[in-house]
Design an enzyme around this catalytic site. Structure first.
Site, PDB file in Angstrom:
ATOM      1  N   TYR A 131      -4.640   8.915  -6.991  1.00 35.78           N
ATOM      2  CA  TYR A 131      -3.696   8.177  -6.134  1.00 35.78           C
ATOM      3  C   TYR A 131      -2.890   9.154  -5.286  1.00 35.78           C
ATOM      4  O   TYR A 131      -2.803   9.007  -4.066  1.00 35.78           O
ATOM      5  CB  TYR A 131      -2.783   7.317  -7.012  1.00 35.78           C
ATOM      6  CG  TYR A 131      -1.761   6.509  -6.237  1.00 35.78           C
ATOM      7  CD1 TYR A 131      -2.115   5.329  -5.594  1.00 35.78           C
ATOM      8  CD2 TYR A 131      -0.433   6.925  -6.150  1.00 35.78           C
ATOM      9  CE1 TYR A 131      -1.186   4.587  -4.884  1.00 35.78           C
ATOM     10  CE2 TYR A 131       0.508   6.191  -5.450  1.00 35.78           C
ATOM     11  CZ  TYR A 131       0.132   5.028  -4.821  1.00 35.78           C
ATOM     12  OH  TYR A 131       1.060   4.290  -4.119  1.00 35.78           O
ATOM     13  N   SER A 172       3.223   7.345  -0.165  1.00 38.59           N
ATOM     14  CA  SER A 172       3.922   7.208  -1.447  1.00 38.59           C
ATOM     15  C   SER A 172       4.787   8.438  -1.651  1.00 38.59           C
ATOM     16  O   SER A 172       4.602   9.461  -0.964  1.00 38.59           O
ATOM     17  CB  SER A 172       2.858   7.100  -2.552  1.00 38.59           C
ATOM     18  OG  SER A 172       3.398   7.498  -3.790  1.00 38.59           O
TER      19      SER A 172
HETATM   20  N1  LIG Z   1       5.097  -0.930  -4.912  1.00 35.45           N
HETATM   21  C1  LIG Z   1       5.525   0.314  -4.858  1.00 35.45           C
HETATM   22  O1  LIG Z   1       6.470   0.687  -5.559  1.00 35.45           O
HETATM   23  C2  LIG Z   1       4.879   1.297  -3.910  1.00 35.45           C
HETATM   24  C3  LIG Z   1       5.433   2.575  -3.816  1.00 35.45           C
HETATM   25  C4  LIG Z   1       4.860   3.503  -2.953  1.00 35.45           C
HETATM   26  C5  LIG Z   1       3.754   3.139  -2.195  1.00 35.45           C
HETATM   27  N2  LIG Z   1       3.234   1.874  -2.293  1.00 35.45           N
HETATM   28  C6  LIG Z   1       2.082   1.548  -1.458  1.00 35.45           C
HETATM   29  O2  LIG Z   1       2.325   0.314  -0.806  1.00 35.45           O
HETATM   30  C7  LIG Z   1       1.086  -0.361  -0.548  1.00 35.45           C
HETATM   31  C8  LIG Z   1       1.148  -1.765  -1.080  1.00 35.45           C
HETATM   32  O3  LIG Z   1       1.306  -1.693  -2.472  1.00 35.45           O
HETATM   33  P1  LIG Z   1       1.828  -2.904  -3.375  1.00 35.45           P
HETATM   34  O4  LIG Z   1       2.807  -2.321  -4.287  1.00 35.45           O
HETATM   35  O5  LIG Z   1       2.153  -4.052  -2.515  1.00 35.45           O
HETATM   36  O6  LIG Z   1       0.487  -3.154  -4.233  1.00 35.45           O
HETATM   37  P2  LIG Z   1      -0.193  -4.504  -4.756  1.00 35.45           P
HETATM   38  O7  LIG Z   1       0.837  -5.522  -5.074  1.00 35.45           O
HETATM   39  O8  LIG Z   1      -1.133  -4.044  -5.801  1.00 35.45           O
HETATM   40  O9  LIG Z   1      -0.991  -5.013  -3.472  1.00 35.45           O
HETATM   41  C9  LIG Z   1      -2.067  -4.271  -2.977  1.00 35.45           C
HETATM   42  C10 LIG Z   1      -2.942  -5.163  -2.135  1.00 35.45           C
HETATM   43  O10 LIG Z   1      -4.102  -4.398  -1.751  1.00 35.45           O
HETATM   44  C11 LIG Z   1      -5.262  -5.159  -2.057  1.00 35.45           C
HETATM   45  N3  LIG Z   1      -6.382  -4.324  -2.420  1.00 35.45           N
HETATM   46  C12 LIG Z   1      -6.468  -3.451  -3.451  1.00 35.45           C
HETATM   47  N4  LIG Z   1      -7.695  -2.944  -3.520  1.00 35.45           N
HETATM   48  C13 LIG Z   1      -8.433  -3.517  -2.534  1.00 35.45           C
HETATM   49  C14 LIG Z   1      -9.775  -3.421  -2.131  1.00 35.45           C
HETATM   50  N5  LIG Z   1     -10.652  -2.664  -2.796  1.00 35.45           N
HETATM   51  N6  LIG Z   1     -10.185  -4.141  -1.067  1.00 35.45           N
HETATM   52  C15 LIG Z   1      -9.326  -4.947  -0.417  1.00 35.45           C
HETATM   53  N7  LIG Z   1      -8.035  -5.090  -0.765  1.00 35.45           N
HETATM   54  C16 LIG Z   1      -7.591  -4.385  -1.819  1.00 35.45           C
HETATM   55  C17 LIG Z   1      -4.859  -5.991  -3.262  1.00 35.45           C
HETATM   56  O11 LIG Z   1      -5.727  -7.092  -3.390  1.00 35.45           O
HETATM   57  P3  LIG Z   1      -5.737  -7.999  -4.728  1.00 35.45           P
HETATM   58  O12 LIG Z   1      -4.443  -8.737  -4.707  1.00 35.45           O
HETATM   59  O13 LIG Z   1      -6.906  -8.849  -4.543  1.00 35.45           O
HETATM   60  O14 LIG Z   1      -5.813  -7.029  -5.874  1.00 35.45           O
HETATM   61  C18 LIG Z   1      -3.428  -6.380  -2.905  1.00 35.45           C
HETATM   62  O15 LIG Z   1      -3.387  -7.513  -2.072  1.00 35.45           O
HETATM   63  C19 LIG Z   1       0.004   0.515  -1.199  1.00 35.45           C
HETATM   64  O16 LIG Z   1      -0.572   1.342  -0.224  1.00 35.45           O
HETATM   65  C20 LIG Z   1       0.782   1.338  -2.209  1.00 35.45           C
HETATM   66  O17 LIG Z   1       0.131   2.549  -2.491  1.00 35.45           O
HETATM   67  C21 LIG Z   1       3.781   0.950  -3.148  1.00 35.45           C
END
Ligand SMILES: NC(=O)c1ccc[n+]([C@@H]2O[C@H](COP(=O)([O-])OP(=O)(O)OC[C@H]3O[C@@H](n4cnc5c(N)ncnc54)[C@H](OP(=O)(O)O)[C@@H]3O)[C@@H](O)[C@H]2O)c1
Length: 245
Positions: A167, A154
């Site tokens: 985080y 991130s």
């Molecule tokens: N979106 C952004 O702007 C952004 C920016 C920087 C970094 N990131 C990183 O990108 C990655 C993906 O993020 P995203 O934005 O796509 O987030 P998201 O939409 O919240 O998706 C996260 C996924 O991880 C799963 N997950 C969360 N906790 C879990 C657990 N305890 N066991 C198993 N699965 C779990 C969630 O499952 P559920 O659907 O069941 O909750 C979901 O499918 C993350 O590592 C995040 O830190 C995102």
């Protein structure tokens, strides 16, 4: 090169790729993309219904039949991680790709008042479970002719920012784990890289920035050239690098 990468049709055919957090957001998109490129995708996540929806979408594409591993990383034990590795060994005999994507945001709050249970949960999911899976899957990655591991960081993963608490700290740890592993595996067929996706239109982003207009953000789909590049043999010699989405 990496950001405007155009994969060849079926460039990931014969590859076995695990995606954690494959039910939603960036992980869901990456799983679909890898399947479209011919990979057999192992969908790991905590909400079975979401994983089944992705499974159905992949089947509808006519892509190779995926596998589902429903697991809550919050409760992941060493035995469970070992069991997952044994299942992959039995079913596939190797692992060509591992996208560590699942994460928890936790709370946006000062360290002084940060909820202690939330802190421990975020570190458990984002760091400890990622370590456990990696540790037990390395032998399966070594068997593959050219394996790729991607860790997800991130913007707060190498520069701390007020109120991003567990985080931010978990993403520093993730980058540390990736760098240590990349160095250890430098002269092997396993490459290890980091992606910082940057602001992307997902549930996690909406939770962190509830007032923002999500339509101004890039979609997970827009990240797929980079995510494809790092799983593709085109990036075979790339390791220990950090990419911004
Ligand atoms: N979106 C952004 O702007 C952004 C920016 C920087 C970094 N990131 C990183 O990108 C990655 C993906 O993020 P995203 O934005 O796509 O987030 P998201 O939409 O919240 O998706 C996260 C996924 O991880 C799963 N997950 C969360 N906790 C879990 C657990 N305890 N066991 C198993 N699965 C779990 C969630 O499952 P559920 O659907 O069941 O909750 C979901 O499918 C993350 O590592 C995040 O830190 C995102």
């Amino acid at each position: 090169m990496s950001h405007d990468f155009k994969p060849q049709a079926n460039s990931l055919s014969n590859k076995i790729i695990m995606v954690t957090g494959a039910g939603d957001g960036i992980g869901r998109e990456a799983a679909l993309q890898y399947a479209k490129l011919g990979a057999t995708v192992i969908l790991l996540g905590r909400t079975t219904e979401k994983l089944e929806n992705v499974y159905d979408e992949i089947e509808a594409l006519g892509a190779p039949q995926p596998a589902i591993i429903p697991v809550n990383l919050l409760h992941m034990s060493p035995e469970q991680a070992q069991q997952i590795a044994e299942t992959i060994e039995t079913e596939f005999g190797r692992l060509d790709g591992l996208l560590h994507n699942a994460s928890q945001l936790g709370d946006l709050s000062p360290i002084e008042t940060y909820d202690i249970e939330t802190w421990q949960n975020v570190m458990q999911v984002n760091v400890n479970a990622t370590f456990l899976l990696t540790r037990f899957l390395i032998p399966m990655l070594r068997v593959a002719p050219a394996a790729s591991v991607i860790f997800t960081s991130s913007g707060v993963g190498n520069k701390g920012r007020a109120y991003w608490g567990a985080y931010s700290v978990s993403k520093f740890a993730t980058e540390g784990l990736a760098e240590v592993l990349a160095d250890e595996l430098e002269n092997t067929s396993v490459r290890v890289n980091i992606i910082n996706p940057g602001a992307t239109r997902t549930n996690m982003r909406a939770k962190a920035y509830p007032a923002e207009n999500a339509n101004n953000l890039k979609t997970p789909e827009a990240l797929m050239p980079l995510y494809s590049y790092l799983m593709d043999d085109a990036s075979q010699s790339v390791t220990g690098q950090r990419f911004n989405g």
